[in-house]
Design a protein around this motif. Structure first.
Motif, mmCIF file in Angstrom:
data_model
loop_
_atom_site.group_PDB
_atom_site.id
_atom_site.type_symbol
_atom_site.label_atom_id
_atom_site.label_comp_id
_atom_site.label_asym_id
_atom_site.label_seq_id
_atom_site.Cartn_x
_atom_site.Cartn_y
_atom_site.Cartn_z
ATOM 1 N N LEU A 83 -8.042 -70.103 -66.887
ATOM 2 C CA LEU A 83 -8.749 -69.155 -66.024
ATOM 3 C C LEU A 83 -8.774 -69.666 -64.592
ATOM 4 C CD1 LEU A 83 -11.712 -68.217 -68.386
ATOM 5 C CD2 LEU A 83 -9.653 -66.873 -67.909
ATOM 6 N N TRP A 84 -8.976 -70.958 -64.407
ATOM 7 C CA TRP A 84 -8.940 -71.560 -63.073
ATOM 8 C C TRP A 84 -7.555 -71.394 -62.461
ATOM 9 C CZ3 TRP A 84 -6.105 -75.901 -61.418
ATOM 10 C CH2 TRP A 84 -6.421 -76.347 -60.125
ATOM 11 N N GLU A 85 -6.521 -71.618 -63.250
ATOM 12 C CA GLU A 85 -5.143 -71.486 -62.763
ATOM 13 C C GLU A 85 -4.856 -70.049 -62.315
ATOM 14 O OE1 GLU A 85 -1.089 -73.158 -62.333
ATOM 15 O OE2 GLU A 85 -3.136 -73.877 -62.192
ATOM 16 N N VAL A 86 -5.252 -69.091 -63.128
ATOM 17 C CA VAL A 86 -5.065 -67.683 -62.768
ATOM 18 C C VAL A 86 -5.854 -67.354 -61.499
ATOM 19 C CG1 VAL A 86 -5.555 -65.307 -63.489
ATOM 20 C CG2 VAL A 86 -4.521 -66.900 -65.109
ATOM 21 N N ALA A 87 -7.077 -67.851 -61.415
ATOM 22 C CA ALA A 87 -7.931 -67.535 -60.261
ATOM 23 C C ALA A 87 -7.366 -68.095 -58.958
ATOM 24 C CB ALA A 87 -9.347 -68.067 -60.501
ATOM 25 N N TRP A 88 -7.053 -69.386 -58.912
ATOM 26 C CA TRP A 88 -6.628 -69.961 -57.629
ATOM 27 C C TRP A 88 -5.277 -69.435 -57.205
ATOM 28 C CZ3 TRP A 88 -2.536 -72.609 -55.750
ATOM 29 C CH2 TRP A 88 -1.744 -73.370 -56.602
ATOM 30 N N LYS A 89 -4.367 -69.235 -58.161
ATOM 31 C CA LYS A 89 -3.043 -68.725 -57.784
ATOM 32 C C LYS A 89 -3.127 -67.280 -57.319
ATOM 33 C CE LYS A 89 0.005 -71.890 -60.145
ATOM 34 N NZ LYS A 89 1.081 -72.065 -61.131
ATOM 35 N N SER A 90 -3.962 -66.490 -57.957
ATOM 36 C CA SER A 90 -4.131 -65.095 -57.534
ATOM 37 C C SER A 90 -4.726 -65.026 -56.132
ATOM 38 C CB SER A 90 -5.031 -64.343 -58.516
ATOM 39 O OG SER A 90 -4.440 -64.306 -59.797
ATOM 40 N N VAL A 91 -5.739 -65.840 -55.885
ATOM 41 C CA VAL A 91 -6.358 -65.862 -54.559
ATOM 42 C C VAL A 91 -5.326 -66.301 -53.514
ATOM 43 C CG1 VAL A 91 -8.080 -67.025 -53.120
ATOM 44 C CG2 VAL A 91 -8.714 -66.192 -55.395
ATOM 45 N N TRP A 92 -4.562 -67.348 -53.796
ATOM 46 C CA TRP A 92 -3.568 -67.841 -52.839
ATOM 47 C C TRP A 92 -2.506 -66.775 -52.557
ATOM 48 C CZ3 TRP A 92 1.631 -68.660 -52.351
ATOM 49 C CH2 TRP A 92 2.036 -69.417 -51.250
ATOM 50 N N LEU A 93 -2.035 -66.116 -53.623
ATOM 51 C CA LEU A 93 -1.019 -65.080 -53.435
ATOM 52 C C LEU A 93 -1.543 -63.936 -52.570
ATOM 53 C CD1 LEU A 93 0.538 -65.004 -57.007
ATOM 54 C CD2 LEU A 93 1.758 -65.598 -54.895
ATOM 55 N N ILE A 94 -2.801 -63.540 -52.768
ATOM 56 C CA ILE A 94 -3.368 -62.410 -52.025
ATOM 57 C C ILE A 94 -3.768 -62.804 -50.605
ATOM 58 C CG2 ILE A 94 -5.337 -60.829 -51.937
ATOM 59 C CD1 ILE A 94 -5.190 -60.867 -55.093
ATOM 60 N N VAL A 95 -4.407 -63.967 -50.447
ATOM 61 C CA VAL A 95 -4.971 -64.355 -49.151
ATOM 62 C C VAL A 95 -3.949 -65.036 -48.236
ATOM 63 C CG1 VAL A 95 -6.718 -65.828 -48.059
ATOM 64 C CG2 VAL A 95 -7.300 -64.512 -50.088
ATOM 65 N N VAL A 96 -3.024 -65.793 -48.800
ATOM 66 C CA VAL A 96 -2.072 -66.545 -47.982
ATOM 67 C C VAL A 96 -0.692 -65.888 -47.972
ATOM 68 C CG1 VAL A 96 -0.913 -68.770 -47.667
ATOM 69 C CG2 VAL A 96 -3.318 -68.705 -48.368
ATOM 70 N N ALA A 97 -0.119 -65.690 -49.156
ATOM 71 C CA ALA A 97 1.275 -65.239 -49.232
ATOM 72 C C ALA A 97 1.459 -63.776 -48.835
ATOM 73 C CB ALA A 97 1.820 -65.470 -50.640
ATOM 74 N N LEU A 98 0.599 -62.904 -49.301
ATOM 75 C CA LEU A 98 0.762 -61.472 -49.012
ATOM 76 C C LEU A 98 0.739 -61.166 -47.513
ATOM 77 C CD1 LEU A 98 1.197 -58.672 -50.218
ATOM 78 C CD2 LEU A 98 -1.287 -58.462 -50.441
ATOM 79 N N PRO A 99 -0.217 -61.695 -46.756
ATOM 80 C CA PRO A 99 -0.183 -61.426 -45.304
ATOM 81 C C PRO A 99 1.087 -61.971 -44.627
ATOM 82 C CG PRO A 99 -2.352 -62.216 -45.943
ATOM 83 C CD PRO A 99 -1.464 -62.383 -47.130
#
Length: 145
Positions: A83-99
Motif C-alpha cells: 500500500l505504501w508503494e502504491v501510494a508514494w508512486k502514485s503521488v510521484w507520478l501525479i505531482v512530479v511526472a505528470l506536470p
C-alpha cells in the motif's frame, strides 16, 4: 445479530481466496526478482561510497526488497508495504511526472523513473481490496490509552 465468532471471521484472512493470495505472492515475487537483479549487484560490487540521496534511495530499496521477501511467506501481513508503494508512486507520478510531461519538459532520467514507477499499476489488481477495507478502514482501531 452476529455472534463473536462470526464477527471475528468478517474481514479475516479466510475471506481472501487462495487465487488472490497467489496473485499477491506473485506481486511480491515480481519485486523480489526485479529489485534483486538490479539492487544486489549495486550492493555487492560497490567500490565507492554513494552520494547522500543515492545512498538513502538504495537503502530504502533494500529494505523494501527485504520486506517483500517476507511478503512471499506472509502476503496479508505485509500488505501495508505494498500500500505504501502504491501510494508514494502514485503521488510521484501525479505531482512530479505528470506536470513535467504535460509541459513537455520530461527528460530521459525522469522518464526512466516514470517507467519504473508505472510497474505499480500491477498492484491494484493483486491487492485484496475488500480485506484492506475491512482491516484498515472499517475495523476498530487500537486503543489510545
Amino acid at each position: 445479530m452476529m455472534n463473536v465468532t462470526e464477527h471475528s471471521k468478517k474481514g479475516s484472512a479466510d475471506e481472501v481466496s487462495l487465487l488472490r493470495l497467489y496473485l499477491l505472492r506473485g506481486g511480491y515475487l515480481l519485486v523480489v526478482v526485479g529489485l534483486g537483479i538490479t539492487l544486489w549487484p549495486e550492493f555487492i560490487n560497490r567500490s565507492e561510497s554513494w552520494e547522500l540521496k543515492e545512498g538513502v534511495v538504495q537503502c530504502m530499496l533494500f529494505a523494501f526488497w527485504a520486506l517483500c521477501v517476507l511478503g512471499l511467506r506472509y502476503p496479508l501481513q505485509m500488505l501495508p508495504v505494498l500500500l505504501w508503494e502504491v501510494a508514494w508512486k502514485s503521488v510521484w507520478l501525479i505531482v512530479v511526472a505528470l506536470p513535467l510531461w504535460a509541459s513537455g519538459q520530461m527528460d530521459d532520467s525522469t522518464m526512466g523513473t516514470v517507467n519504473a514507477c508505472l510497474l505499480v499499476l500491477i498492484f491494484p489488481f493483486v491487492i485484496p481490496w475488500r480485506f484492506v477495507f475491512a482491516n484498515y478502514a472499517k475495523k476498530r482501531g487500537d486503543r489510545w490509552v
